[in-house]
Design an enzyme around this catalytic site. Structure first.
Site, PDB file in Angstrom:
ATOM      1  CG  ASN B 110      -1.829   1.203   1.237  1.00  0.00           C
ATOM      2  OD1 ASN B 110      -1.683   2.141   0.458  1.00  0.00           O
ATOM      3  ND2 ASN B 110      -2.792   1.180   2.119  1.00  0.00           N
ATOM      4  CB  SER B 111       3.021   2.403  -2.681  1.00  0.00           C
ATOM      5  OG  SER B 111       2.064   2.154  -3.667  1.00  0.00           O
ATOM      6  CE  LYS B 112      -2.638   5.854  -3.703  1.00  0.00           C
ATOM      7  NZ  LYS B 112      -3.802   6.511  -4.282  1.00  0.00           N
ATOM      8  CG  ASN B 113       0.280   4.119   4.506  1.00  0.00           C
ATOM      9  OD1 ASN B 113      -0.621   4.933   4.390  1.00  0.00           O
ATOM     10  ND2 ASN B 113       0.084   2.835   4.628  1.00  0.00           N
TER      11      ASN B 113
END
Lengths: 328, 328
Positions: B110-113
């Site tokens: 989940n590459s948005k953090n």
């Protein structure tokens, strides 16, 4: 022209399908406030906001507020500027901004401005021009733009302008339609659109239209219904919307509908969600599709919402408190 | 769902774990009539109920830390869980290298953090610059245009360094996909901001050659054409006077390959008083579809042709025609 399945979309929003193992629902829990904004604004554009119990919604939203003044994504969640704007927008839809302790919310937002004029999303510090837009839009709706240093906020946004005329999330970041909407929206609200090279940006934006009529968000990416909002509203704000083929875009959006179950997806034949349903309907409104309420491209709320639009002379009045201002 | 190592073990419900026997779980309250009803799995509900209990009690213990890990595996986008985890890590004085490894694992899925990365990275200092760059490189191997990862990579370079191989990395990405606009943007970022390269003036000549090579390979590629403009920012006369620019337009048109960008560049040159060769004029006329426009003014004729070959933007090209400066 294909039909807009209004009744089906309303039904879809009012009762999202309850599958026990629906992963989408699980991951949406922490951003339900955003979901409420998307769903309710869509209903309002479709003329069906009265299908919802206003008091229930307002009561729930107020429970999402943190003591700091900011709003979390759901009850008991930590505050973030993302949810704060959605909360204010939902209250604006119901003409209920007066239930807020405006001072409290405005102070929370103002506390997120940094020395260089940028805004963080919350106390942990991520900086992004999305947050600049959110802060400016929120405070404008609350009539409290005087709480921040508008000149510095504008300066930071301008520092994110790229040579193609577009804007990124931070200085040097790739131009992206979503970021462009945020920057142009913020500049529009603060009367600072003269910083935008409208012809150059207008061309970049109209280049987003692909053969199918849909819009992408960056060169060589796939079209997505959400760009029907971000690209379109940006074009309208800089007065260049006539540079795209509106008819083809309308057809693209209509093709993204689930004609059986309601809702709109990112592109034809994909699964629908509330997010894309909102952007599709809002895009159609901007394209003046018949039967829809008009929506304001900068505030992303129907134009008849009472609390929108700080009047221009009010902005100029505020500017005197900060000394220099860029003018209109 | 994100599970990592946990996936292999069957999950024991929290209510059956002796180490949690003293805790009374706190259920989620969505309000009596949820606007956007969310369906929760039992596992998710239970984990979050226990999380809420420790969160409200502000229990910053090892078991609370483990619980946040489970919650994050179930939904890595939940902000409140991440924030509380941060507080626990601080309170327990946990080795942050291990934390980096955990975040690595999660962010892959989940590459948005990225702000989570930044907090840890800043604490560990410049020693981890290369690890950060390697991390984003891995993301790009799956999704070379991931906007959040690019924003993060730019932050790493500016905050922690590691510029040495960045231009070479851009070369690599563009070799994989010459259409990758993010890589072109990064190239510009490196050329203009790297402390190791000497700046735009020094780099311009070789970069023009690079752009031209890319154009000749795929003239329908939007990015290198814009890049070329970017190399001559604030100095458009040098663009107009660089013989390579008119030359590449001619080469593309002679080849009769997709020519919209070439025609547009010709128009840009003409708008800055470039005197076209007869060869160029003939090449332009040759690519025009029938019926061939009859404007006697060459620049106007280019606009007319553009309306024919790029009809979706006909309105834009019509406007360009009206804004051609008077010819010498």
């Amino acid at each position: 022209m294909a039909e807009l399945m209004t009744e089906k979309h309303v039904k879809y929003i009012l009762s999202v399908e309850k599958k026990k193992d629906d992963f989408e629902s699980v991951v949406m829990e922490h951003l339900r406030v955003n979901g409420a904004y998307w769903g309710l604004t869509t209903l309002d554009i479709l003329g069906k906001l009265d299908a919802v119990d206003q008091d229930e919604v307002v009561s729930w939203i107020m429970q999402c507020q943190h003591e700091s003044g900011g709003f979390g994504g759901n009850i008991g969640h930590d505050p973030h500027i993302l949810y704060t704007l959605s909360a204010i927008q939902v209250l604006a839809l119901f003409d209920k901004i007066d239930v807020l302790d405006v001072e409290n919310v405005a102070n929370y937002i103002a506390s997120l401005q940094n020395e260089d004029g940028s805004f963080s999303g919350d106390m942990w510090g991520e900086i992004d021009t999305r947050f600049s837009y959110i802060a400016i839009c929120s405070l404008a709706l609350l009539h409290r733009l005087d709480k921040i240093n508008v000149e510095r906020a504008v300066k930071y946004i301008v520092s994110c302008k790229n040579l193609d005329g577009g804007f990124g999330c931070t200085p040097g970041a790739e131009s992206h339609a979503g970021q462009i909407f945020c920057c142009v929206g913020a500049l529009a609200i603060t009367g600072s659109l003269h910083h935008v090279d409208k012809d150059l940006l207008g061309w970049w934006l109209c280049e987003r239209q692909v053969k199918s009529g849909g819009l992408n968000g960056r060169p060589e990416k796939l079209p997505d219904v959400c760009y029907s909002w971000w690209v379109l509203s940006s074009l309208i704000m800089i007065d260049r919307v006539h540079w795209i083929d509106k008819g083809k875009l309308v057809n693209f959006i209509l093709d993204c509908q689930d004609k059986e179950n309601g809702g709109i997806s990112d592109r034809p034949d994909d699964a629908v969600d509330v997010f894309h349903t909102y952007f599709g309907v809002a895009g159609l409104s901007l394209l003046e599709f018949p039967g829809l309420k008009a929506i304001d491209p900068a505030y992303a709320l129907p134009v008849d919402v009472g609390y929108k639009k700080v009047e221009l002379n009010q902005i100029l009045t505020l500017s005197n408190g900060h000394g220099k201002f860029c003018g209109t | 769902m994100n599970r990592g190592v946990e996936e292999e073990r069957a999950r024991i419900p929290m209510s059956q774990r002796p180490e949690w026997a003293d805790i009374r779980p706190v259920p989620q309250y969505d309000g009596p009539n949820p606007v956007v009803p969310i369906a929760y799995t039992d596992e998710f509900s239970e984990t979050m109920d226990y999380f809420r209990a420790v969160y409200l009690a502000d229990e910053r213990s090892p078991r609370a830390l483990q619980l946040t890990k489970e919650a994050i595996f179930l939904n890595s986008g939940n902000y409140t869980v991440w924030q509380f985890r941060r507080l626990i890590l601080d309170a327990l004085n946990v080795d942050l290298h291990e934390e980096l490894h955990f975040v690595d694992q999660i962010t892959k899925d989940n590459s948005k953090n990225y702000q989570i990365w930044r907090w840890v990275a800043e604490k560990l200092g410049t020693q981890i610059a290369s690890k950060e760059l390697e991390f984003t490189r891995e993301i790009f191997s799956q999704d070379a245009k991931n906007y959040h990862a690019w924003s993060h990579r730019q932050w790493v370079l500016q905050a922690l360094g590691g510029w040495e191989n960045e231009l070479a990395y851009c070369d690599e990405l563009l070799e994989d996909d010459i259409f990758n606009n993010s890589a072109w943007n990064q190239r510009y970022f490196v050329v203009t901001r790297s402390p190791l390269l000497g700046g735009l003036e020094v780099m311009r000549d070789s970069e023009v050659a690079f752009a031209i090579k890319a154009i000749l390979a795929k003239p329908e590629n939007e990015s290198p054409w814009r890049y070329l403009h970017g190399l001559y920012k604030n100095d458009v006369n040098s663009l107009v006077n660089d013989p390579r620019v008119a030359s590449v337009c001619l080469d593309v048109l002679l080849d009769k390959r997709d020519c919209v960008h070439a025609l547009n560049m010709v128009l840009d040159l003409l708008s800055h008083h470039h005197q076209p060769s007869n060869e160029l004029k003939d090449a332009v006329d040759a690519v025009s579809p029938d019926p061939k426009p009859s404007d006697s003014n060459f620049a106007e004729r280019v606009c007319s042709i553009l309306q024919l070959v790029d009809p979706i933007r006909a309105s834009y090209w019509r406007w360009r025609k009206t804004s051609i400066p008077a010819q010498d």
